[in-house]
Design a protein around this motif. Sequence first.
Motif, PDB file in Angstrom:
ATOM      1  N   ILE A  30      16.860 -16.185  61.613  1.00 23.33           N
ATOM      2  CA  ILE A  30      17.634 -14.997  61.248  1.00 23.33           C
ATOM      3  C   ILE A  30      17.294 -14.654  59.799  1.00 23.33           C
ATOM      4  O   ILE A  30      17.544 -15.459  58.896  1.00 23.33           O
ATOM      5  N   VAL A  31      16.713 -13.489  59.592  1.00 24.97           N
ATOM      6  CA  VAL A  31      16.336 -13.038  58.245  1.00 24.97           C
ATOM      7  C   VAL A  31      17.456 -12.178  57.682  1.00 24.97           C
ATOM      8  O   VAL A  31      17.925 -11.244  58.340  1.00 24.97           O
ATOM      9  N   ILE A  50      12.963   3.511  65.315  1.00 16.38           N
ATOM     10  CA  ILE A  50      12.064   2.419  65.690  1.00 16.38           C
ATOM     11  C   ILE A  50      11.394   1.921  64.413  1.00 16.38           C
ATOM     12  O   ILE A  50      10.653   2.663  63.766  1.00 16.38           O
ATOM     13  N   ILE A  51      11.653   0.671  64.040  1.00 17.03           N
ATOM     14  CA  ILE A  51      11.214   0.142  62.751  1.00 17.03           C
ATOM     15  C   ILE A  51      10.152  -0.937  62.931  1.00 17.03           C
ATOM     16  O   ILE A  51      10.359  -1.920  63.659  1.00 17.03           O
ATOM     17  N   TYR A  52       9.032  -0.754  62.242  1.00 16.73           N
ATOM     18  CA  TYR A  52       7.961  -1.746  62.183  1.00 16.73           C
ATOM     19  C   TYR A  52       7.969  -2.362  60.781  1.00 16.73           C
ATOM     20  O   TYR A  52       7.694  -1.667  59.800  1.00 16.73           O
ATOM     21  N   PRO A  53       8.290  -3.648  60.638  1.00 17.80           N
ATOM     22  CA  PRO A  53       8.248  -4.276  59.316  1.00 17.80           C
ATOM     23  C   PRO A  53       6.814  -4.584  58.914  1.00 17.80           C
ATOM     24  O   PRO A  53       5.977  -4.913  59.769  1.00 17.80           O
ATOM     25  N   GLY A 107      12.612  -8.959  52.438  1.00 14.38           N
ATOM     26  CA  GLY A 107      12.933  -9.013  53.853  1.00 14.38           C
ATOM     27  C   GLY A 107      11.741  -8.780  54.767  1.00 14.38           C
ATOM     28  O   GLY A 107      11.524  -9.523  55.731  1.00 14.38           O
ATOM     29  N   ALA A 108      10.963  -7.740  54.484  1.00 15.64           N
ATOM     30  CA  ALA A 108       9.795  -7.446  55.326  1.00 15.64           C
ATOM     31  C   ALA A 108       8.760  -8.560  55.216  1.00 15.64           C
ATOM     32  O   ALA A 108       8.119  -8.934  56.205  1.00 15.64           O
ATOM     33  N   PHE A 109       8.598  -9.097  54.014  1.00 18.99           N
ATOM     34  CA  PHE A 109       7.623 -10.174  53.804  1.00 18.99           C
ATOM     35  C   PHE A 109       8.047 -11.427  54.567  1.00 18.99           C
ATOM     36  O   PHE A 109       7.240 -12.062  55.256  1.00 18.99           O
TER      37      PHE A 109
END
Length: 250
Positions: A30-31, A50-53, A107-109
């Motif tokens: 869980i981030v 729609i999210i692409y990290p 977060g994305a990293f």
Amino acid sequence: MWYDQYPYDCRMEWGRRGAREAAERGDIVIVIDVLSFSSTVVSALSQGAIIYPYPPNLDGKEYADQLGAEYILGRAEAAKMGKATLSPVSFTEEHANKKYVLTSLNGAFCTWLASRVPALLIGSLLNASSVAAVANKLRQETNKPITVIACGEQWMNGLEDEDTLRPSVEDYIGAGAILSYLRGSKSPEAEVCIGAFLQSKDRLRDLIFECGSGRELRGKGFEHDVIHCSQLNVYQTVPMLDKGHFVMAN
């Protein structure tokens, strides 16, 4: 082996290294990045986006072009253009069913580093009880431990011999909130984190408003972000990473 918090069911780690270690163990991850990646992902999915990290050290614009997605710009630049940003309150129903590439230092990293795990969920104060409920179900199904990753922040202008991770109050409290709802044995690291949340739960808004990260965002004109991200359990949205983007966990 000394630091992996074995044999506890529920564990707590910090930042990119913690994300990589959890991924190598094959944990459910869980981030949490309260200000603001994880809060933004939860808010965006609740609006149907729609999210692409994507990590910031790679070419996110090129990646977005390949997907036919919009590359999310920095808060200030995007706000001037009326576009969706890393600000969670920038997403509305107008963004439903549209693709976005979202990058961030933390977060994305961490999401990218931990992407190859049995399940990767995005948690925040906004969805703490809901994400814990999904993680509890996954742990029962897979018999895998759960690691909550508090992403923290990065010190700016760090010297060559310094660690750039800055542990942050908001992510520690957020991790504690999620851990408090998880079932199973807790590592000492997780227990202390839960204690921080329980001590703080009646003052979440004030503490996050006045912490370093909150003051930084407010100083840049994003007070509404801080207030929004400080709310506890206002969404049932639980983002799960699937084929490079987030979907609603069942």
